[in-house]
Design a protein around this motif. Structure first.
Motif, short mmCIF file in Angstrom:
data_model
loop_
_atom_site.label_atom_id
_atom_site.label_comp_id
_atom_site.label_asym_id
_atom_site.label_seq_id
_atom_site.Cartn_x
_atom_site.Cartn_y
_atom_site.Cartn_z
N SER A 1 18.17 -3.88 39.41
CA SER A 1 18.57 -3.68 38.02
C SER A 1 18.67 -5.02 37.30
CB SER A 1 19.92 -2.96 37.97
OG SER A 1 20.89 -3.68 38.68
N ASP A 2 19.01 -4.98 36.01
CA ASP A 2 19.20 -6.19 35.23
C ASP A 2 20.19 -7.11 35.94
OD1 ASP A 2 21.26 -7.35 32.94
OD2 ASP A 2 19.14 -7.65 32.48
N HIS A 3 19.82 -8.36 36.09
CA HIS A 3 20.63 -9.27 36.89
C HIS A 3 22.01 -9.51 36.31
CE1 HIS A 3 16.39 -10.72 38.00
NE2 HIS A 3 16.84 -9.99 38.99
N ALA B 1 23.71 -15.27 53.42
CA ALA B 1 22.27 -15.33 53.15
C ALA B 1 21.92 -14.30 52.09
CB ALA B 1 21.47 -15.06 54.42
N SER B 2 21.16 -14.71 51.10
CA SER B 2 20.70 -13.77 50.05
C SER B 2 19.22 -13.51 50.23
CB SER B 2 20.97 -14.34 48.66
OG SER B 2 20.22 -15.53 48.44
N MET B 3 18.83 -12.26 50.00
CA MET B 3 17.43 -11.87 50.11
C MET B 3 16.86 -11.67 48.71
SD MET B 3 17.68 -9.27 53.39
CE MET B 3 19.22 -8.45 52.93
N CYS B 4 15.81 -12.43 48.39
CA CYS B 4 15.13 -12.31 47.10
C CYS B 4 16.14 -12.43 45.96
CB CYS B 4 14.34 -11.00 47.05
SG CYS B 4 13.21 -10.87 45.64
N ALA B 5 16.19 -11.43 45.06
CA ALA B 5 17.07 -11.49 43.89
C ALA B 5 18.55 -11.40 44.25
CB ALA B 5 16.72 -10.39 42.90
N ASP C 1 14.95 -16.84 34.36
CA ASP C 1 16.23 -16.15 34.14
C ASP C 1 17.33 -16.79 34.99
OD1 ASP C 1 15.01 -14.44 32.40
OD2 ASP C 1 14.79 -12.80 33.85
N PHE C 2 16.99 -17.14 36.22
CA PHE C 2 17.98 -17.72 37.12
C PHE C 2 18.49 -19.05 36.58
CE2 PHE C 2 19.55 -20.03 40.77
CZ PHE C 2 20.22 -19.06 41.50
N LYS C 3 17.58 -19.89 36.10
CA LYS C 3 17.97 -21.19 35.57
C LYS C 3 18.87 -21.05 34.35
CE LYS C 3 14.15 -24.12 37.14
NZ LYS C 3 13.00 -24.96 36.71
N GLN C 4 18.60 -20.04 33.53
CA GLN C 4 19.43 -19.84 32.34
C GLN C 4 20.84 -19.41 32.71
OE1 GLN C 4 17.12 -16.99 30.06
NE2 GLN C 4 15.99 -18.59 28.99
N LEU C 5 20.96 -18.58 33.74
CA LEU C 5 22.27 -18.09 34.15
C LEU C 5 23.04 -19.10 34.99
CD1 LEU C 5 21.51 -14.37 35.12
CD2 LEU C 5 22.88 -15.16 33.19
N PHE C 6 22.30 -19.90 35.78
CA PHE C 6 22.95 -20.81 36.73
C PHE C 6 22.36 -22.22 36.64
CE2 PHE C 6 22.90 -16.51 38.62
CZ PHE C 6 24.27 -16.24 38.54
N PRO C 7 22.61 -22.92 35.53
CA PRO C 7 22.04 -24.26 35.36
C PRO C 7 22.56 -25.28 36.37
CG PRO C 7 23.68 -23.79 33.65
CD PRO C 7 23.44 -22.50 34.38
N GLU C 8 23.68 -24.99 37.05
CA GLU C 8 24.25 -25.94 38.00
C GLU C 8 23.63 -25.81 39.40
OE1 GLU C 8 28.47 -25.61 38.00
OE2 GLU C 8 28.66 -26.09 35.87
N VAL C 9 22.72 -24.84 39.56
CA VAL C 9 22.06 -24.64 40.84
C VAL C 9 20.65 -25.23 40.78
CG1 VAL C 9 21.27 -22.95 42.55
CG2 VAL C 9 23.36 -22.51 41.23
N GLU C 10 20.27 -25.96 41.78
CA GLU C 10 18.93 -26.54 41.83
C GLU C 10 17.95 -25.51 42.40
OE1 GLU C 10 16.38 -29.99 44.20
OE2 GLU C 10 18.58 -30.05 44.23
N VAL C 11 16.97 -25.11 41.61
CA VAL C 11 16.01 -24.09 42.04
C VAL C 11 14.87 -24.75 42.81
CG1 VAL C 11 14.39 -22.30 41.31
CG2 VAL C 11 16.58 -22.58 40.12
N ALA C 12 14.68 -24.33 44.04
CA ALA C 12 13.56 -24.81 44.86
C ALA C 12 12.48 -23.73 44.83
CB ALA C 12 14.03 -25.09 46.29
N GLY C 13 11.80 -23.64 43.70
CA GLY C 13 10.89 -22.53 43.45
C GLY C 13 9.73 -22.40 44.40
N GLU C 14 9.37 -23.52 45.06
CA GLU C 14 8.22 -23.48 45.96
C GLU C 14 8.61 -23.05 47.37
OE1 GLU C 14 10.18 -27.28 46.98
OE2 GLU C 14 9.89 -26.06 45.18
N LYS C 15 9.90 -23.03 47.67
CA LYS C 15 10.35 -22.78 49.03
C LYS C 15 10.46 -21.29 49.35
CE LYS C 15 11.13 -27.07 50.35
NZ LYS C 15 10.41 -27.67 51.49
#
Length: 325
Positions: free
Chosen positions: A82-84, A109-113, A138-152
């Motif tokens: 659903s909507d995050h 551990a989180s799986m996907c979304a 969407d993730f970056k907008q909600l959680f700017p303090e988390v570093e997204v490792a999009g390639e991993k």
């Protein structure tokens, strides 16, 4: 014996992440015991909800009450469908429970979304997180303090684990199997479920979305020009002049609107076009390189591998259409 808890949020979830994790972990435990060892884990599915149905209503899960769990060693968070933002809003009690478990010594551990729910605990602040490439914005907008490792495919930091999108959660579960048991058990599960255990990047699976979700008409015009001239040598100095804006302001507005510099955007548009041609398999790598405006073979291969994680030849061999006899 370690306790593993797969939590069930109060929202639509990807039932495959729950069932897949449950099956693989139990299969690992059975293999471990067949090898002469005592059971290493007990897997439970728990939540504040008494029933969870799949989005098409053909499957349902009846988790035990999470209040009956006094302690757990590992928490697994499935992927909400659903909507995050609503998923976070409707699961505040579960989010707090997860945070408390971590503070009490559990790993999470989180799986996907499921990364959205994990990030909502605040535990990922200042840490890296992998998330489905399609949800990064969407993730970056909600959680700017988390570093997204999009390639991993997988990130692991201080007892917190995340994975990229969709069925890459299977790679995360194999990773956890190796931690909970050993490498031999993880390899066995890889072979039993026919999962490629050596996947490390989700870059080859990324589809560039052209970043049009903004209201800057001038930058939108620049994007269209770039997309229509990928085979040409584009001068951004001249393009800015044509749009009646200074180069400095052009770059600033472009980054603000798209998240990329004009040069990086051009590279991603070119490589996305190259990927589509290579998938068709009708042209050589050299021909595709020329079609997307590269004259330097080395430069093309370096940019292609930087964005996709694969060489052009490896990408074509992996994704080009195959006819089965």
């Amino acid at each position: 014996m370690k306790q593993v808890t797969i939590v069930v949020p109060e929202c639509r979830v990807n039932m495959n992440t729950i069932g897949g994790a449950f099956d693989i972990l139990n299969q690992a435990n059975e293999y471990w015991m067949r090898s002469g060892n005592d059971a290493a884990i007990e897997v439970r599915i728990a939540g504040f909800v008494s029933e969870q149905r799949s989005h098409s209503e053909y499957l349902s899960i009846h988790p035990i009450s999470i209040d009956t769990i006094n302690n757990t060693d590992l928490v697994l968070i499935p992927a909400p469908l659903s909507d995050h933002e609503n998923a976070i809003k409707n699961n505040q009690q579960l989010i707090e429970w997860i945070r408390v478990q971590y503070e009490n010594g559990a790993e999470v551990a989180s799986m996907c979304a499921g990364g959205f729910l994990l990030a909502a605990t605040g535990l990922l602040n200042g840490k890296r997180c992998s998330i489905h490439w399609n949800a990064i914005k969407d993730f970056k907008q909600l959680f700017p303090e988390v570093e997204v490792a999009g390639e991993k495919i997988i990130t692991a930091e201080k007892g917190l684990y995340t994975n990229g999108g969709a069925y890459s959660f299977l790679n995360l579960i194999l990773y956890l199997v190796e931690k909970l048991f050993d490498r031999t058990t993880a390899v066995y599960c890889s072979k039993f479920y026919q999962i490629d255990i050596e996947r490390h990047s989700q870059s080859p699976f990324t589809i560039f979305d052209l970043q049009k979700g903004h209201d800057d008409a001038l930058i939108g015009e620049a994007q269209v020009y770039i997309e229509e001239h990928i085979d040409a040598k584009i001068s951004f100095e001249q393009l800015a002049k044509t749009l009646a804006i200074s180069r400095r302001n052009f770059d600033r507005r472009f980054i603000r609107a798209t998240g990329d510099t004009p040069v990086a955007y051009l590279q991603r548009v070119k490589i996305e076009a190259a990927k589509k041609e290579l998938e068709k398999g009708q042209k050589t790598v050299f021909e595709v390189m020329l079609d997307v405006g590269y004259a330097d073979d080395k430069a093309f291969r370096e940019v292609f591998k930087k964005i996709t994680g694969l060489s052009p030849t490896a990408y074509r061999n992996k994704y080009n259409a195959v006819v089965l006899n």
